[in-house]
Design an enzyme around this catalytic site. Structure first.
Site, PDB file in Angstrom:
ATOM      1  N   HIS A   1       1.021  -0.709   0.023  1.00 48.80           N
ATOM      2  CA  HIS A   1      -0.278   0.069  -0.046  1.00 48.80           C
ATOM      3  C   HIS A   1       0.595   1.017   0.148  1.00 48.80           C
ATOM      4  CE1 HIS A   1      -0.550   1.429   3.952  1.00 48.80           C
ATOM      5  NE2 HIS A   1       0.225   0.604   4.726  1.00 48.80           N
TER       6      HIS A   1
ATOM      7  N   CYS B   1       4.133   5.682   5.476  1.00 53.28           N
ATOM      8  CA  CYS B   1       3.729   4.542   5.971  1.00 53.28           C
ATOM      9  C   CYS B   1       5.411   3.941   6.237  1.00 53.28           C
ATOM     10  CB  CYS B   1       3.156   3.258   5.567  1.00 53.28           C
ATOM     11  SG  CYS B   1       3.186   1.708   6.540  1.00 53.28           S
TER      12      CYS B   1
ATOM     13  N   GLN C   1      -7.623  -2.145   9.706  1.00 52.47           N
ATOM     14  CA  GLN C   1      -8.557  -1.064   9.715  1.00 52.47           C
ATOM     15  C   GLN C   1      -9.766  -1.368   8.896  1.00 52.47           C
ATOM     16  OE1 GLN C   1      -8.173   3.510  10.406  1.00 52.47           O
ATOM     17  NE2 GLN C   1      -5.932   2.928  10.435  1.00 52.47           N
TER      18      GLN C   1
ATOM     19  N   HIS D   1      -5.422   5.396   1.048  1.00 53.35           N
ATOM     20  CA  HIS D   1      -4.458   4.783   0.569  1.00 53.35           C
ATOM     21  C   HIS D   1      -4.427   3.966  -0.248  1.00 53.35           C
ATOM     22  CE1 HIS D   1      -3.993   3.512   5.548  1.00 53.35           C
ATOM     23  NE2 HIS D   1      -4.690   4.393   4.777  1.00 53.35           N
TER      24      HIS D   1
END
Length: 259
Positions: A148, A209, A227, A253
């Site tokens: 991601h 990230c 999530q 994302h």
């Protein structure tokens, strides 16, 4: 005769000159080392003149040239014995004197024999093994592997990252940046190998990230680990599919499922 010798001398000089040029060229630009087993070079279609490296068995792709791992040389038995002798602490002078001064006795070398009774062993824990198919009874996968790219904004639950100490951009601006990345990735959508290589390269420089250092790779994860919006989007993708922009409390994302 002089003319013949002159021609032969000129030919020799010319050959020596060519050999010297080749040697100098190899010294200045030595050939690249061989690739590890399984790796091949591919041309990037979206970026003409650019290449990337692809592993034929694992499907892994990367821009950097893979390196052959060379294990350290194994020590001979004699070298291992010498190394152990060097690591053993020397006996103190008191211990040495006591050994020398001790009178000889037939019982001196007798030692208590070790007990041959079997010692109880700790019980082994039984672990659950997953099925070979890796899918549940309903047919959906138990785990997926995804890459991601995360873009944080000022309303993220932690508006800071390794890229920016304090993130002040709006959510709309973050979505706009991901939309640009999405366009770049769509150009490689027809080639799964190139798509993954491009995605990993973008993740390494553009993702907020900490997985950026791994090309955005989150590894395998099951349900309930991420999530809810991220999990739902990841499990809905097929292997090799690219998601639309997904919103979570962490930010926005792009997701690429790779397993």
């Amino acid at each position: 005769m002089a003319d013949v010798q002159t021609a032969e001398q000129q030919s020799t000089d010319s050959t020596d000159s060519k050999d010297g040029w080749v040697t100098k060229s190899l010294q200045e630009r030595p050939p690249p080392p061989p690739l590890p087993t399984g790796w091949i070079v591919r041309r990037c279609k979206s970026q003409p003149g650019t290449i990337f490296y692809y592993h034929q068995e694992t499907g892994e792709s990367q821009w950097e040239m893979p390196v052959v791992y060379t294990p350290p040389p194994r020590l001979t038995e004699e070298a291992q014995e010498r190394q152990q002798e060097q690591l053993m602490p020397p006996a103190s002078s008191k211990e040495t004197n006591s050994l020398l001064a001790a009178p000889f006795s037939s019982n001196a070398n007798k030692r208590e024999a070790p007990s041959l009774q079997a010692q109880p062993q700790p019980a082994l824990k039984k672990t659950k093994t997953s099925s070979s198919s890796g899918t549940s009874s309903s047919g959906s996968p138990k785990e997926v592997r995804a890459l991601h790219i995360l873009r944080k904004h000022r309303d993220s639950r932690r508006p800071a990252s390794w890229r920016e100490a304090k993130i002040t951009k709006t959510k709309e601006e973050a979505i706009g940046e991901l939309a640009e990345f999405q366009e770049i990735l769509q150009e490689s959508a027809e080639d799964p190998e190139e798509l993954r290589a491009t995605f990993e390269e973008l993740a390494r420089t553009e993702s907020d990230c900490t997985s950026a250092k791994r090309g955005g790779d989150l590894g395998f994860f099951g349900r309930g680990k991420m999530q809810a919006p991220f999990e739902k989007a990841s499990f809905a993708l097929g292997v090799g599919d690219l998601s639309d922009i997904v919103e979570t409390s962490s930010g926005v994302h792009l997701i690429l499922r790779v397993g």
